[in-house]
Structure formats: structure tokens, C-alpha cells
Motif scaffolding. Structure first.
Motif, PDB file in Angstrom:
ATOM      1  N   GLY A 302    -105.140  33.814 -45.923  1.00  0.00           N
ATOM      2  CA  GLY A 302    -105.080  34.782 -44.753  1.00  0.00           C
ATOM      3  C   GLY A 302    -103.512  35.447 -44.684  1.00  0.00           C
ATOM      4  O   GLY A 302    -103.551  36.024 -43.127  1.00  0.00           O
ATOM      5  N   ILE A 303    -103.124  35.516 -45.210  1.00  0.00           N
ATOM      6  CA  ILE A 303    -101.878  36.597 -45.564  1.00  0.00           C
ATOM      7  C   ILE A 303    -102.189  38.056 -45.499  1.00  0.00           C
ATOM      8  O   ILE A 303    -102.771  38.029 -46.360  1.00  0.00           O
ATOM      9  CB  ILE A 303    -101.134  35.830 -46.473  1.00  0.00           C
ATOM     10  N   GLU A 304    -101.442  38.901 -44.229  1.00  0.00           N
ATOM     11  CA  GLU A 304    -101.833  39.917 -43.974  1.00  0.00           C
ATOM     12  C   GLU A 304    -101.547  40.754 -45.104  1.00  0.00           C
ATOM     13  O   GLU A 304    -102.215  41.962 -45.171  1.00  0.00           O
ATOM     14  CB  GLU A 304    -101.718  39.958 -42.459  1.00  0.00           C
ATOM     15  N   ILE A 305     -99.543  40.857 -45.125  1.00  0.00           N
ATOM     16  CA  ILE A 305     -99.485  41.217 -45.771  1.00  0.00           C
ATOM     17  C   ILE A 305     -98.410  41.188 -47.015  1.00  0.00           C
ATOM     18  O   ILE A 305     -98.079  40.002 -47.591  1.00  0.00           O
ATOM     19  CB  ILE A 305     -97.863  41.556 -45.231  1.00  0.00           C
ATOM     20  N   ALA A 306     -98.760  41.843 -47.802  1.00  0.00           N
ATOM     21  CA  ALA A 306     -98.596  41.430 -49.513  1.00  0.00           C
ATOM     22  C   ALA A 306     -97.600  40.963 -50.095  1.00  0.00           C
ATOM     23  O   ALA A 306     -97.596  39.797 -50.746  1.00  0.00           O
ATOM     24  CB  ALA A 306     -99.933  42.204 -50.728  1.00  0.00           C
ATOM     25  N   ASP A 307     -96.253  41.664 -49.435  1.00  0.00           N
ATOM     26  CA  ASP A 307     -95.354  41.145 -49.563  1.00  0.00           C
ATOM     27  C   ASP A 307     -94.511  40.291 -49.127  1.00  0.00           C
ATOM     28  O   ASP A 307     -93.839  39.227 -49.479  1.00  0.00           O
ATOM     29  CB  ASP A 307     -94.235  42.534 -50.002  1.00  0.00           C
ATOM     30  N   LYS A 308     -95.624  39.404 -48.227  1.00  0.00           N
ATOM     31  CA  LYS A 308     -94.612  37.819 -48.216  1.00  0.00           C
ATOM     32  C   LYS A 308     -95.887  37.015 -48.594  1.00  0.00           C
ATOM     33  O   LYS A 308     -94.971  35.861 -48.245  1.00  0.00           O
ATOM     34  CB  LYS A 308     -95.341  38.134 -46.278  1.00  0.00           C
ATOM     35  N   VAL A 309     -96.946  37.345 -49.798  1.00  0.00           N
ATOM     36  CA  VAL A 309     -97.575  36.507 -50.722  1.00  0.00           C
ATOM     37  C   VAL A 309     -96.701  35.059 -51.234  1.00  0.00           C
ATOM     38  O   VAL A 309     -96.571  34.227 -50.526  1.00  0.00           O
ATOM     39  CB  VAL A 309     -98.482  36.818 -51.458  1.00  0.00           C
ATOM     40  N   MET A 310     -95.750  36.040 -52.190  1.00  0.00           N
ATOM     41  CA  MET A 310     -94.888  35.470 -52.701  1.00  0.00           C
ATOM     42  C   MET A 310     -94.008  34.084 -51.751  1.00  0.00           C
ATOM     43  O   MET A 310     -93.655  33.074 -52.207  1.00  0.00           O
ATOM     44  CB  MET A 310     -94.358  36.205 -54.269  1.00  0.00           C
ATOM     45  N   PRO A 311     -93.064  34.623 -51.359  1.00  0.00           N
ATOM     46  CA  PRO A 311     -91.814  33.511 -50.220  1.00  0.00           C
ATOM     47  C   PRO A 311     -92.987  32.547 -49.346  1.00  0.00           C
ATOM     48  O   PRO A 311     -92.285  31.277 -49.277  1.00  0.00           O
ATOM     49  CB  PRO A 311     -91.546  34.762 -49.311  1.00  0.00           C
ATOM     50  N   THR A 312     -93.404  33.367 -48.467  1.00  0.00           N
ATOM     51  CA  THR A 312     -94.935  31.769 -48.379  1.00  0.00           C
ATOM     52  C   THR A 312     -95.131  31.000 -48.698  1.00  0.00           C
ATOM     53  O   THR A 312     -95.225  30.092 -48.212  1.00  0.00           O
ATOM     54  CB  THR A 312     -96.309  33.418 -47.216  1.00  0.00           C
ATOM     55  N   LEU A 313     -95.897  31.318 -49.696  1.00  0.00           N
ATOM     56  CA  LEU A 313     -96.483  30.390 -50.506  1.00  0.00           C
ATOM     57  C   LEU A 313     -95.976  29.511 -51.162  1.00  0.00           C
ATOM     58  O   LEU A 313     -95.211  28.530 -51.121  1.00  0.00           O
ATOM     59  CB  LEU A 313     -97.335  30.728 -51.790  1.00  0.00           C
ATOM     60  N   THR A 314     -94.402  29.894 -51.922  1.00  0.00           N
ATOM     61  CA  THR A 314     -93.264  29.227 -52.349  1.00  0.00           C
ATOM     62  C   THR A 314     -92.915  28.244 -51.132  1.00  0.00           C
ATOM     63  O   THR A 314     -92.810  27.065 -51.351  1.00  0.00           O
ATOM     64  CB  THR A 314     -92.272  29.993 -52.509  1.00  0.00           C
ATOM     65  N   LEU A 315     -92.584  28.945 -50.061  1.00  0.00           N
ATOM     66  CA  LEU A 315     -92.584  27.652 -49.561  1.00  0.00           C
ATOM     67  C   LEU A 315     -93.189  25.875 -47.983  1.00  0.00           C
ATOM     68  O   LEU A 315     -92.855  25.546 -48.543  1.00  0.00           O
ATOM     69  CB  LEU A 315     -91.607  28.559 -47.134  1.00  0.00           C
ATOM     70  N   GLU A 316     -94.847  27.077 -48.696  1.00  0.00           N
ATOM     71  CA  GLU A 316     -95.270  26.191 -48.554  1.00  0.00           C
ATOM     72  C   GLU A 316     -95.507  24.381 -49.102  1.00  0.00           C
ATOM     73  O   GLU A 316     -95.856  24.048 -49.087  1.00  0.00           O
ATOM     74  CB  GLU A 316     -96.681  26.510 -48.369  1.00  0.00           C
ATOM     75  N   VAL A 317     -96.097  25.021 -50.457  1.00  0.00           N
ATOM     76  CA  VAL A 317     -95.921  24.284 -51.177  1.00  0.00           C
ATOM     77  C   VAL A 317     -95.083  23.336 -52.464  1.00  0.00           C
ATOM     78  O   VAL A 317     -95.244  22.415 -52.904  1.00  0.00           O
ATOM     79  CB  VAL A 317     -96.831  24.855 -52.494  1.00  0.00           C
TER      80      VAL A 317
END
Lengths: 482, 89
Positions: A302-317
Motif C-alpha cells: 500500500g505505498i502510494e508514492i513510488a519514491d518512498k518504497v525504498m526508504p520506507t521498506l528500509t526503516l521497516e525491516v
């Protein structure tokens, strides 16, 4: 919110980069040939350094931020497309290879334009080349700069202007004082971080997703097309994907920031090592980062903004300190691209414009002073534009990659390997390539289902050959160079 | 006038090897991807958790290319001096 544990590794990274800049500045001050040292690092690069600087210059914000975002939405088909970048690791160095190294030493060339100037003996070639390098690369520098500042902004919570200044001060200081040597050495550090960061994040994502089988199963449930080579929406046709081999694989030979690296290494052993290390490095990063984007989908849906995928994922996992190391990777990718562009634009202004046309008799100390000033002024201008990037610049950035390839690819390749290549061929193919690329990009980007760079590259090839053969009687060339 | 430079023969041959390698690379990449991947995704064979086309085209194919490049360099690529003054006449 500011995550201090994430910021600490980033901060240490910046400190080391500063230190490298100051160390390289000593070499610049002690060198007896300023131009060669400042703009080529004294042609002393070994295999590892060459591989890393090629890879780091080539890998940019789009490999770490934009690319994984697209994979997240399109699936494995986009990873397939990204693998067209593998030739950038070996093909470029094999084609430019020893011939370019020998000839650029014989011509005493410091820049790609030096080589073209002596090969084609034409001021028009110099002017078109210098103009396209300055215009296109200034624009793409600004875009990368904006990307770097946005990344710092999203990681630290600082506002955009402050983030931009932090980024700018770091890059400008080490590039201006340390020249190409600082750029290459920091590239080695940055390239290493890019590879390590990719591996850590790939392993972390697979673990968080409960293994490949499980992740693939979830993707299949969501949309089976995520697993096909055609993309989740079927938009990735074989023809379209194949033409990317020209843009991001083969055509890379024509990118001046890449080509200049192929004249800065020490000996043939360095070249051989760099081809192997560079291919492994580029393969790892491009495969890893783009696959990560696909795997991220079930892990952080459910990440809407493509550019946020990598930073969001990193902080999450990842745990915070590891996340800091991984997030230093896109920063490293952006910095190592920006520093190469800054160096290149500066060398174009100083060596190709100032020394060619304005003051050919400049003394060593004049050149030295001009080089530092030009680099500083260009750097500050980029910062100024990045505060509020004008429309025109954004548009020019979109043209940069394909535009430079359309302009330079054949002039470089034929200049090295075809005796009959002459200035008429070079000038006409550069103009045809550039004009056609911009026209196609504007009017019909995916013409005939191919990437917009395909037709301009083919057209400039034909133009080059026809024009050179038609004007054979008008040109002579020293056959010792073939 | 210098004599024809023997180093350029080596350079030309190595550039040709680059072209051959890139053709092999493209063939593997394209062949496996669209050869194995054109069917219905729910019916794909899986290898190590990945669809077979993806495994052969992007993973095994890349590793194969790296080994091939390594062999090509060890076997065919020659050391030559770059400076004209070191040249033997």
C-alpha cells in the motif's frame, strides 16, 4: 521525527568523505601537472578504483530510489529490464578499452572533448560537444541534487533548504579542493556502501517476507502478472524492453562522464580487473535493488508514492543502525553521480572553452585559480537552481541521458575504430542525433513501441557513415592512429 | 610517420570480443525471459522460489556472463603499455 540511530551512520559517512577530500587536496598541491592531476587524478587509478568509480557514477538516484519504486508497481518484468544494464560493466570498458587509453595519452587528452577535437580537428565539434555537456549535465546535476536534498529531508525531518545546504556543502568542499582524485576515492567508498547496502536490504527483505516462496506466493495471489516478464499491466513488450539495451547498456559508451573515466586508469591490468569487479558490482546493485522493489510489495503493502518504497521498506525491516548504513547507499549513489558531473562540467568550461577559445596561453597558476573558481561557481549555481528548479531545467534533465548518447556515441566509437570517420560525419551525426532525440521525446516518446533513444541512435549512425564516405576527398587523417 | 601500431590490433580484437559477449548476454537474457515466461504465470515452474524464466534469465544468466567475462579476460586479453615511449619498435 528524527531517528538518531539512523542519522549517526550517515553522519560518520559524511565525515570520512570530508577527510578524503582534504587528503586528495595535498596531492593536487604537490602535483607538477595540475590539469592532469585535478581533472584525471594523474591517470593513476587501479582496477578496483576504476570499477568503483564507473559503477558509482553510473548508479544514481534512479537505481536506488526510482527503480525499486517502479518494480514495486510492475513486478519482475522491471527487474528483467534493469538487467539490461549489465553491459555497462564490461561492454563500455571493452569497447573504449585499450585503444582509448593509448590514443588519449598520445593526444594528451584530459577531457573527452580533447580527444574529439584532436581526432576530428574541428572547432564546431568542440562547440557542439561543450554546449551539450554543459547544458544537459548541468540540468541532470540539479535533478540529482534535488533528489539528495529530498532524501535527507525525509530521513532527518530537516526542512528542504537546510537539507540542501548540508548536501551541497559536503559535495562542494571535497570536489572543489580534491578534484578528480577525491571524486574517485570517495566513489570507491560510496560504491562499496552501495553494494553492501543492497545486500543487507535484500537479505532483510527476504527474511521479513518469510522467504522467497512465501513472497512469490503472495504476489501470485495479488496479481499473477507481477511474476511475468510483461509487467503487472502488460505494458512491457519484448521490443520496448529490448530497446533499453541501447539506452542503459550499450549507449553508455557515449556518456562523457563515463568515457572520461576510461582514460584515467593506470595500465591494462587495471582495466582487466575493473571489467570483472565492475560487472559483478553493477550486476549486484541493479539486480538486488530492483528485486527488492518487487519483494517489498507483500512486505510493506500500500505505498502510494513510488519514491518512498525504498526508504520506507528500509526503516521497516531493518534495525535502526543497519537502516542508517543502507540509507547511506542512495546518498552515496547520488553524491557519486553529482561529483562526477560537477568535475566534468568544470573541466569542460576550463579546458575546452577557456583554454581553447578564450585564453590558450594561460599560465599554470592562472589555470589553477580558474579551475577552483569555475568549479565553485558551477556548484553554487546548481545549489541556487535546486532551491526552486525552473521548468526548463527539469525538461532538459529528461533529455540528458539519451541526448548525450545520441550526440556522442558514434563520434567516439567511429573516432576510435573507423579510419574514414571525419568531422563532417561527426558534426552531422551529432546534430541529427540531438535534434531527433529531442523531437521524438517531445512528440511521441514511445514511437513504434520502442524507447525514444532507439531511432536517434540509428539515424545518427547512418548519417555518420554516409556523411563521412561522401566527404572522403576533403579529409586526411594520420593513419598511424589506426 | 609511425609504423602501424601492433597494440591497436590487440585493442580491436578485444573490442570485438566485447561485441560477441554482449550478443551472447542479450540472447540468454531474451531467450529465457520470453521463451519460458510467455505462458500463464499461475502455471510457471518455480526454481528456488523464483519463476523459472526469471531464475535462468536474470540470476543464472548473469552469473554465467560474469564467469564468461572472467574467462575471456584471462584467455584473450593481453597486457600492453599505454605510453608511446615505452613502445618497442
Amino acid at each position: 521525527m528524527i531517528h538518531w540511530q539512523v542519522i549517526l551512520p550517515l553522519f560518520i559517512f559524511l565525515i570520512i568523505i570530508f577527510a578524503i577530500g582534504f587528503w586528495a587536496n595535498k596531492q593536487v598541491r604537490n602535483s607538477d601537472s595540475f590539469l592532469q592531476e585535478y581533472f584525471l587524478g594523474g591517470r593513476e587509478m587501479g582496477g578496483f578504483l576504476l570499477a568503483m568509480t564507473m559503477m558509482a557514477t553510473y548508479g544514481s538516484a534512479s537505481s536506488f530510489i526510482g527503480g525499486p519504486g517502479v518494480s514495486y508497481n510492475l513486478g519482475l518484468g522491471w527487474v528483467l529490464l534493469a538487467m539490461a544494464q549489465l553491459p555497462a560493466g564490461y561492454f563500455v570498458l571493452m569497447i573504449l578499452g585499450k585503444k582509448f587509453a593509448i590514443i588519449s595519452r598520445r593526444y594528451e587528452a584530459i577531457t573527452l572533448i580533447d580527444f574529439l577535437k584532436k581526432r576530428y580537428n574541428s572547432n564546431i565539434v568542440v562547440l557542439i560537444s561543450a554546449l551539450s555537456i554543459i547544458v544537459f549535465l548541468f540540468a541532470s546535476m540539479t535533478a540529482q541534487w534535488v533528489g539528495g536534498a529530498r532524501l535527507i529531508e525525509s530521513l532527518t525531518g530537516l526542512n528542504y533548504t537546510v537539507a540542501l545546504l548540508i548536501f551541497a556543502v559536503t559535495v562542494l568542499v571535497y570536489v572543489i579542493i580534491g578534484g578528480f582524485r577525491a571524486v574517485a576515492l570517495t566513489d570507491a567508498l560510496q560504491g562499496t556502501i552501495m553494494i553492501i547496502g543492497t545486500v543487507i536490504l535484500l537479505v532483510g527483505t527476504i527474511m521479513a517476507g518469510g522467504g522467497i516462496d512465501h513472497i512469490m506466493g503472495s504476489l501470485l495471489n495479488e496479481n499473477p502478472q507481477m511474476l511475468s516478464p510483461f509487467g503487472s499491466d502488460g505494458s512491457l513488450t519484448p521490443l520496448y524492453v529490448s530497446t533499453f539495451w541501447i539506452l542503459i547498456g550499450l549507449g553508455v559508451i557515449g556518456l562523457p562522464q563515463i568515457a572520461v573515466r576510461a582514460m584515467s586508469y593506470k595500465d591494462s591490468k587495471s582495466l582487466h580487473r575493473a571489467i570483472i569487479i565492475g560487472t559483478i558490482g553493477i550486476g549486484t546493485i541493479m539486480f538486488g535493488m530492483h528485486l527488492i522493489g518487487v519483494l517489498a510489495r507483500p512486505v510493506t503493502p500500500g505505498i502510494e508514492i513510488a519514491d518512498k518504497v525504498m526508504p520506507t521498506l528500509t526503516l521497516e525491516v531493518l534495525p535502526p543502525v543497519l537502516a542508517g548504513i543502507v540509507l547511506a547507499a542512495p546518498m552515496a549513489a547520488i553524491m557519486s553521480t553529482v561529483n562526477a558531473l560537477l568535475m566534468l562540467v568544470s573541466s569542460t568550461v576550463v579546458k575546452d572553452v577557456y583554454l581553447n577559445f578564450i585564453n590558450p596561453k594561460a599560465t599554470d597558476s592562472q589555470i589553477k585559480a580558474r579551475s577552483f573558481w569555475v568549479t565553485t561557481i558551477i556548484g553554487l549555481a546548481v545549489v541556487l537552481f535546486s532551491l526552486n528548479p525552473p521548468e526548463l531545467l527539469i525538461m532538459l534533465n529528461l533529455f540528458a541521458f539519451g541526448g548525450l548518447e545520441s550526440a556522442f556515441l558514434w563520434a567516439v566509437v567511429f573516432g576510435l575504430y573507423w579510419k574514414k570517420a571525419n568531422k563532417y560525419g561527426a558534426i552531422s551525426s551529432m546534430i541529427v542525433g540531438l535534434v531527433l532525440y529531442i523531437a521524438i521525446y517531445q512528440l511521441s516518446p514511445n514511437i513504434f513501441g520502442m524507447h525514444s533513444v532507439t531511432i536517434p541512435i540509428l539515424a545518427s549512425l547512418i548519417t555518420f557513415v554516409v556523411a563521412s564516405i561522401a566527404t572522403q576527398s576533403k579529409s586526411t587523417i594520420d593513419s598511424a592512429d589506426f | 610517420m609511425k609504423l602501424k601500431d601492433a597494440r591497436f590490433k590487440i585493442a580491436n580484437r578485444e573490442a570485438l570480443i566485447g561485441v560477441v559477449l554482449v550478443i551472447i548476454n542479450f540472447a540468454i537474457w531474451f531467450g529465457f525471459a520470453y521463451g519460458l515466461g510467455s505462458g500463464d504465470p499461475t502455471q510457471y515452474d518455480m526454481i528456488f522460489g523464483f519463476p523459472a524464466w526469471f531464475f535462468y534469465s536474470c540470476i543464472a544468466g548473469t552469473i554465467f556472463m560474469i564467469i564468461l567475462i572472467w574467462i575471456a579476460i584471462k584467455v584473450f586479453f593481453k597486457d600492453v603499455p599505454f605510453d608511446d615511449k615505452e613502445e618497442e619498435v
